[in-house]
Design a protein around this motif. Structure first.
Motif, PDB file in Angstrom:
ATOM      1  N   SER A  19      25.646  80.523  63.673  1.00 47.77           N
ATOM      2  CA  SER A  19      24.486  79.717  63.294  1.00 47.77           C
ATOM      3  C   SER A  19      23.734  80.449  62.183  1.00 47.77           C
ATOM      4  O   SER A  19      23.759  81.678  62.126  1.00 47.77           O
ATOM      5  CB  SER A  19      23.570  79.555  64.510  1.00 47.77           C
ATOM      6  N   PRO A  20      23.045  79.716  61.309  1.00 43.07           N
ATOM      7  CA  PRO A  20      22.277  80.388  60.258  1.00 43.07           C
ATOM      8  C   PRO A  20      21.177  81.290  60.815  1.00 43.07           C
ATOM      9  O   PRO A  20      20.757  82.237  60.142  1.00 43.07           O
ATOM     10  CB  PRO A  20      21.682  79.244  59.435  1.00 43.07           C
ATOM     11  N   LEU A  21      20.746  81.054  62.045  1.00 44.20           N
ATOM     12  CA  LEU A  21      19.681  81.861  62.633  1.00 44.20           C
ATOM     13  C   LEU A  21      20.197  83.062  63.424  1.00 44.20           C
ATOM     14  O   LEU A  21      19.413  83.902  63.864  1.00 44.20           O
ATOM     15  CB  LEU A  21      18.791  80.996  63.523  1.00 44.20           C
ATOM     16  N   VAL A  27      27.889  88.578  63.254  1.00 43.01           N
ATOM     17  CA  VAL A  27      28.954  88.606  62.244  1.00 43.01           C
ATOM     18  C   VAL A  27      29.790  89.877  62.402  1.00 43.01           C
ATOM     19  O   VAL A  27      31.018  89.835  62.372  1.00 43.01           O
ATOM     20  CB  VAL A  27      28.350  88.505  60.823  1.00 43.01           C
ATOM     21  N   LYS A  28      29.120  90.998  62.582  1.00 44.28           N
ATOM     22  CA  LYS A  28      29.828  92.276  62.784  1.00 44.28           C
ATOM     23  C   LYS A  28      30.755  92.183  63.989  1.00 44.28           C
ATOM     24  O   LYS A  28      31.926  92.588  63.919  1.00 44.28           O
ATOM     25  CB  LYS A  28      28.841  93.423  62.962  1.00 44.28           C
ATOM     26  N   LEU A  77      21.522  95.231  60.452  1.00 50.18           N
ATOM     27  CA  LEU A  77      22.261  94.176  61.149  1.00 50.18           C
ATOM     28  C   LEU A  77      21.357  93.416  62.112  1.00 50.18           C
ATOM     29  O   LEU A  77      21.506  92.202  62.284  1.00 50.18           O
ATOM     30  CB  LEU A  77      23.461  94.763  61.896  1.00 50.18           C
ATOM     31  N   HIS A  78      20.425  94.098  62.738  1.00 49.61           N
ATOM     32  CA  HIS A  78      19.490  93.448  63.664  1.00 49.61           C
ATOM     33  C   HIS A  78      18.361  92.730  62.926  1.00 49.61           C
ATOM     34  O   HIS A  78      17.790  91.776  63.442  1.00 49.61           O
ATOM     35  CB  HIS A  78      18.897  94.475  64.640  1.00 49.61           C
ATOM     36  N   SER A  79      18.044  93.178  61.719  1.00 49.61           N
ATOM     37  CA  SER A  79      16.892  92.629  60.985  1.00 49.61           C
ATOM     38  C   SER A  79      17.211  91.362  60.204  1.00 49.61           C
ATOM     39  O   SER A  79      16.349  90.508  60.039  1.00 49.61           O
ATOM     40  CB  SER A  79      16.344  93.673  60.016  1.00 49.61           C
ATOM     41  N   TYR A  80      18.415  91.246  59.688  1.00 43.63           N
ATOM     42  CA  TYR A  80      18.758  90.128  58.813  1.00 43.63           C
ATOM     43  C   TYR A  80      19.450  89.011  59.586  1.00 43.63           C
ATOM     44  O   TYR A  80      20.257  89.255  60.473  1.00 43.63           O
ATOM     45  CB  TYR A  80      19.674  90.586  57.675  1.00 43.63           C
ATOM     46  N   THR A  81      19.155  87.773  59.179  1.00 38.64           N
ATOM     47  CA  THR A  81      19.842  86.623  59.748  1.00 38.64           C
ATOM     48  C   THR A  81      21.034  86.257  58.859  1.00 38.64           C
ATOM     49  O   THR A  81      21.094  86.645  57.687  1.00 38.64           O
ATOM     50  CB  THR A  81      18.923  85.390  59.855  1.00 38.64           C
ATOM     51  N   VAL A  82      21.934  85.511  59.429  1.00 36.66           N
ATOM     52  CA  VAL A  82      23.108  85.035  58.697  1.00 36.66           C
ATOM     53  C   VAL A  82      22.671  84.250  57.457  1.00 36.66           C
ATOM     54  O   VAL A  82      23.236  84.407  56.374  1.00 36.66           O
ATOM     55  CB  VAL A  82      23.990  84.176  59.625  1.00 36.66           C
ATOM     56  N   GLU A  83      21.636  83.432  57.617  1.00 32.16           N
ATOM     57  CA  GLU A  83      21.147  82.589  56.524  1.00 32.16           C
ATOM     58  C   GLU A  83      20.743  83.407  55.297  1.00 32.16           C
ATOM     59  O   GLU A  83      20.877  82.950  54.162  1.00 32.16           O
ATOM     60  CB  GLU A  83      19.969  81.768  57.032  1.00 32.16           C
TER      61      GLU A  83
END
Length: 146
Positions: A19-21, A27-28, A77-83
């Motif tokens: 999901s974008p959120l 992803v990792k 990795l925890h701070s950024y969203t896929v979007e």
């Protein structure tokens, strides 16, 4: 291979999506657990983007090599969203489009995966690997028949 066959004959139907959120940790985890190079980003069943392994690796490379890498990487990795990382505005094909159309798109662009969307719903993905695999299987069958 009959290049006038629909891409549905070669496309991957069993999709791994995010999901974008979702956080980039998702992803990792997918790249660590599965042998894939492209993850489709969907909101319900609607395509909104894609993250390639190259996108992911470039995101991770932004870590300062003099910093404690693992801690910084985990924090990002925890701070950024896929979007925030995904590629948007993708070229798509329909499952009924011919394989030669996919080949044309691959030859004109610098990407290696095309999402397959029917009636605004993601139904698959075709990659350069899918086409190579199809050619190899056909060649193996021809050799075996002789």
């Amino acid at each position: 291979m009959n290049f006038t066959e629909p891409v549905s004959t070669l496309m991957t139907r069993k999709l791994i999506t995010v999901s974008p959120l979702d956080r980039m940790t998702a992803v990792k985890e997918i790249f660590d657990k599965h042998k894939v190079h492209h993850i489709l980003v969907v909101r319900h069943t609607k395509l909104v983007g894609m993250i390639s392994k190259t996108d992911y690796n470039q995101f991770v490379k932004c870590v300062d090599s003099s910093a404690p890498d693992k801690l910084v990487e985990d924090s990002r990795l925890h701070s950024y969203t896929v979007e925030e990382v995904m590629t948007k505005g993708l070229a798509t094909l329909e499952s009924s489009d011919r394989i030669n159309v996919a080949l044309q798109v691959f030859s004109e662009n610098l990407f290696h995966a095309i999402p397959i969307v029917d009636n605004d719903e993601v139904v698959g993905i075709i990659t350069t690997y899918d086409i190579i695999k199809g050619l190899l299987e056909e060649d193996y069958a021809r050799i075996k028949a002789n």
